[in-house]
Design a protein around this motif. Structure first.
Motif, PDB file in Angstrom:
ATOM      1  N   ALA A 149     -11.480  37.954 -23.952  1.00  0.00           N
ATOM      2  CA  ALA A 149     -10.117  38.295 -23.544  1.00  0.00           C
ATOM      3  C   ALA A 149     -10.103  38.914 -22.150  1.00  0.00           C
ATOM      4  O   ALA A 149      -9.239  38.586 -21.326  1.00  0.00           O
ATOM      5  CB  ALA A 149      -9.485  39.242 -24.555  1.00  0.00           C
ATOM      6  N   LYS A 202      -8.269  37.361 -18.884  1.00  0.00           N
ATOM      7  CA  LYS A 202      -7.269  38.133 -18.128  1.00  0.00           C
ATOM      8  C   LYS A 202      -7.549  38.056 -16.625  1.00  0.00           C
ATOM      9  O   LYS A 202      -6.616  38.005 -15.823  1.00  0.00           O
ATOM     10  CB  LYS A 202      -7.269  39.599 -18.578  1.00  0.00           C
ATOM     11  CG  LYS A 202      -6.623  39.829 -19.909  1.00  0.00           C
ATOM     12  CD  LYS A 202      -5.149  39.676 -19.774  1.00  0.00           C
ATOM     13  CE  LYS A 202      -4.466  40.147 -21.035  1.00  0.00           C
ATOM     14  NZ  LYS A 202      -3.037  40.080 -20.942  1.00  0.00           N
ATOM     15  N   GLU A 262      -3.137  34.378 -20.635  1.00  0.00           N
ATOM     16  CA  GLU A 262      -2.673  35.288 -21.688  1.00  0.00           C
ATOM     17  C   GLU A 262      -2.492  34.582 -23.023  1.00  0.00           C
ATOM     18  O   GLU A 262      -2.789  35.148 -24.059  1.00  0.00           O
ATOM     19  CB  GLU A 262      -1.354  35.939 -21.287  1.00  0.00           C
ATOM     20  CG  GLU A 262      -1.469  36.946 -20.181  1.00  0.00           C
ATOM     21  CD  GLU A 262      -0.164  37.669 -19.924  1.00  0.00           C
ATOM     22  OE1 GLU A 262       0.789  37.476 -20.694  1.00  0.00           O
ATOM     23  OE2 GLU A 262      -0.117  38.433 -18.953  1.00  0.00           O
ATOM     24  N   ALA A 290      -9.984  39.480 -29.682  1.00  0.00           N
ATOM     25  CA  ALA A 290      -9.265  38.788 -28.602  1.00  0.00           C
ATOM     26  C   ALA A 290      -7.822  39.277 -28.531  1.00  0.00           C
ATOM     27  O   ALA A 290      -7.277  39.452 -27.438  1.00  0.00           O
ATOM     28  CB  ALA A 290      -9.303  37.280 -28.818  1.00  0.00           C
ATOM     29  N   LEU A 328      -5.048  38.819 -25.556  1.00  0.00           N
ATOM     30  CA  LEU A 328      -4.696  37.417 -25.701  1.00  0.00           C
ATOM     31  C   LEU A 328      -3.628  37.246 -26.781  1.00  0.00           C
ATOM     32  O   LEU A 328      -3.628  37.975 -27.775  1.00  0.00           O
ATOM     33  CB  LEU A 328      -5.925  36.570 -26.060  1.00  0.00           C
ATOM     34  CG  LEU A 328      -6.970  36.412 -24.974  1.00  0.00           C
ATOM     35  CD1 LEU A 328      -8.121  35.550 -25.480  1.00  0.00           C
ATOM     36  CD2 LEU A 328      -6.381  35.801 -23.738  1.00  0.00           C
TER      37      LEU A 328
END
Length: 119
Positions: A81, A85, A90, A112, A117
């Protein structure tokens, strides 16, 4: 391998193909693919339109030898995640690759989500 082990692997691969026929990743919403072996866990964000892996993470990147497998899987989810980013990703589509949604697979998804996410 014994016949039972071969059948188990083939059944999982059949389930994965059935799901993958419906789940498709794009550059804006890539597919979060999970592979689980007996010892390790591997996660990738894949853009299926271009056939490229955007981000990958594995449990060997986590330096916590005393943690349990599910705890390490949670950290791998957070790691993927954070890498996503940095690329501005996203939203993802979760592909559990024919595995049941519990244990390490669930831990990856929870990590995650905690990492930011959305799926």
């Amino acid at each position: 391998m014994a016949n039972k082990e071969i059948a188990k692997k083939q059944n999982r691969q059949r389930r994965a193909r059935r799901v993958r026929a419906k789940v498709f990743g794009t550059a804006k919403k890539p597919r979060l693919n999970v592979f689980r072996s007996l010892k390790h866990v591997f996660v990738q964000l894949i853009d299926d339109q271009k056939g490229k892996t955007l981000v990958s993470a594995k449990d060997t990147e986590i330096k916590d030898a005393k943690a349990k497998k599910a705890e390490i899987a949670f950290k791998v989810g957070e790691l993927v995640a954070s890498k996503a980013k940095k690329l501005g990703i996203e939203h993802v589509t979760f592909d559990k690759s024919g595995y049941r949604y519990h244990g390490r697979i669930k831990a990856i998804a929870d990590g995650a989500r905690k990492g930011g996410l959305i799926f």
